[in-house]
Design a protein around this motif. Structure first.
Motif, PDB file in Angstrom:
ATOM      1  N   ARG A   1      51.981  -6.560 -47.270  1.00 14.15           N
ATOM      2  CA  ARG A   1      51.569  -7.906 -46.828  1.00 14.15           C
ATOM      3  C   ARG A   1      50.666  -7.813 -45.600  1.00 14.15           C
ATOM      4  O   ARG A   1      49.697  -8.559 -45.478  1.00 14.15           O
ATOM      5  CB  ARG A   1      52.798  -8.763 -46.532  1.00 14.15           C
ATOM      6  N   LEU A   2      50.971  -6.890 -44.686  1.00  8.86           N
ATOM      7  CA  LEU A   2      50.133  -6.704 -43.505  1.00  8.86           C
ATOM      8  C   LEU A   2      48.719  -6.317 -43.902  1.00  8.86           C
ATOM      9  O   LEU A   2      47.743  -6.837 -43.369  1.00  8.86           O
ATOM     10  CB  LEU A   2      50.729  -5.636 -42.586  1.00  8.86           C
ATOM     11  N   GLY A   3      48.594  -5.414 -44.874  1.00  3.47           N
ATOM     12  CA  GLY A   3      47.268  -5.034 -45.376  1.00  3.47           C
ATOM     13  C   GLY A   3      46.514  -6.216 -45.963  1.00  3.47           C
ATOM     14  O   GLY A   3      45.315  -6.379 -45.742  1.00  3.47           O
ATOM     15  N   GLU A   4      47.223  -7.072 -46.705  1.00  2.00           N
ATOM     16  CA  GLU A   4      46.600  -8.256 -47.292  1.00  2.00           C
ATOM     17  C   GLU A   4      46.122  -9.222 -46.204  1.00  2.00           C
ATOM     18  O   GLU A   4      45.016  -9.755 -46.274  1.00  2.00           O
ATOM     19  CB  GLU A   4      47.583  -8.978 -48.209  1.00  2.00           C
ATOM     20  N   VAL A   5      46.953  -9.422 -45.195  1.00  2.00           N
ATOM     21  CA  VAL A   5      46.598 -10.333 -44.099  1.00  2.00           C
ATOM     22  C   VAL A   5      45.402  -9.793 -43.317  1.00  2.00           C
ATOM     23  O   VAL A   5      44.495 -10.552 -42.952  1.00  2.00           O
ATOM     24  CB  VAL A   5      47.816 -10.575 -43.174  1.00  2.00           C
ATOM     25  N   GLU A   6      45.373  -8.498 -43.074  1.00  2.00           N
ATOM     26  CA  GLU A   6      44.239  -7.907 -42.363  1.00  2.00           C
ATOM     27  C   GLU A   6      42.946  -8.070 -43.164  1.00  2.00           C
ATOM     28  O   GLU A   6      41.892  -8.351 -42.594  1.00  2.00           O
ATOM     29  CB  GLU A   6      44.506  -6.434 -42.061  1.00  2.00           C
ATOM     30  N   ALA A   7      43.021  -7.922 -44.478  1.00  2.87           N
ATOM     31  CA  ALA A   7      41.833  -8.111 -45.328  1.00  2.87           C
ATOM     32  C   ALA A   7      41.380  -9.568 -45.294  1.00  2.87           C
ATOM     33  O   ALA A   7      40.182  -9.857 -45.212  1.00  2.87           O
ATOM     34  CB  ALA A   7      42.133  -7.677 -46.757  1.00  2.87           C
ATOM     35  N   GLU A   8      42.326 -10.494 -45.333  1.00  8.72           N
ATOM     36  CA  GLU A   8      41.986 -11.921 -45.246  1.00  8.72           C
ATOM     37  C   GLU A   8      41.335 -12.239 -43.901  1.00  8.72           C
ATOM     38  O   GLU A   8      40.355 -12.989 -43.838  1.00  8.72           O
ATOM     39  CB  GLU A   8      43.239 -12.778 -45.430  1.00  8.72           C
TER      40      GLU A   8
END
Length: 118
Positions: free
Chosen positions: A96-103
């Motif tokens: 989820r952290l990776g997804e948030v950083e990409a967003e």
């Protein structure tokens, strides 16, 4: 030849990614056989993967902790390690952290584009 596996294996043709070094290093591979306890991985070239790593299987929506059981030049057998609920939570948080950083990165780019147009 006598079957030594505890669970039956299933033939497969699934892309996966070996993730290690605090999720900073990756190696693409192909899962050719999979069971509940392990898998046979095929690589496009000879690789030097670590003894333990996370195997990300996007098609199945899973990340499994794995340990090398055997290696050859362009393929390897891995055993899936049992994980505690805490380990699964950490993997979920990391994903989820990776997804948030990409967003966040995408939003920064979009804001910069909008400000540049005014």
């Amino acid at each position: 030849m006598q079957e030594r596996r505890r669970t039956p294996r299933r033939r497969s043709y699934i892309g996966a990614t070996i993730v290690f070094n605090n999720r900073c290093s990756t190696i693409d591979c192909l899962i050719r056989d999979i069971s509940d306890d392990g898998a046979r991985l095929i690589f496009s070239d000879t690789v030097n993967a670590p003894e333990q790593f996370d195997l990300v299987i996007n098609k199945m929506g899973e990340t499994r902790r794995a340990q090398m059981a055997w290696r050859q030049a362009d393929q390897a057998g891995v055993t899936f390690l049992r994980q505690s609920a805490t380990d699964w939570a950490k993997l979920g948080h990391a994903r989820r952290l990776g997804e948030v950083e990409a967003e966040r990165t995408a939003l920064r780019i979009r804001v910069a584009e909008l400000l540049g147009r005014e």
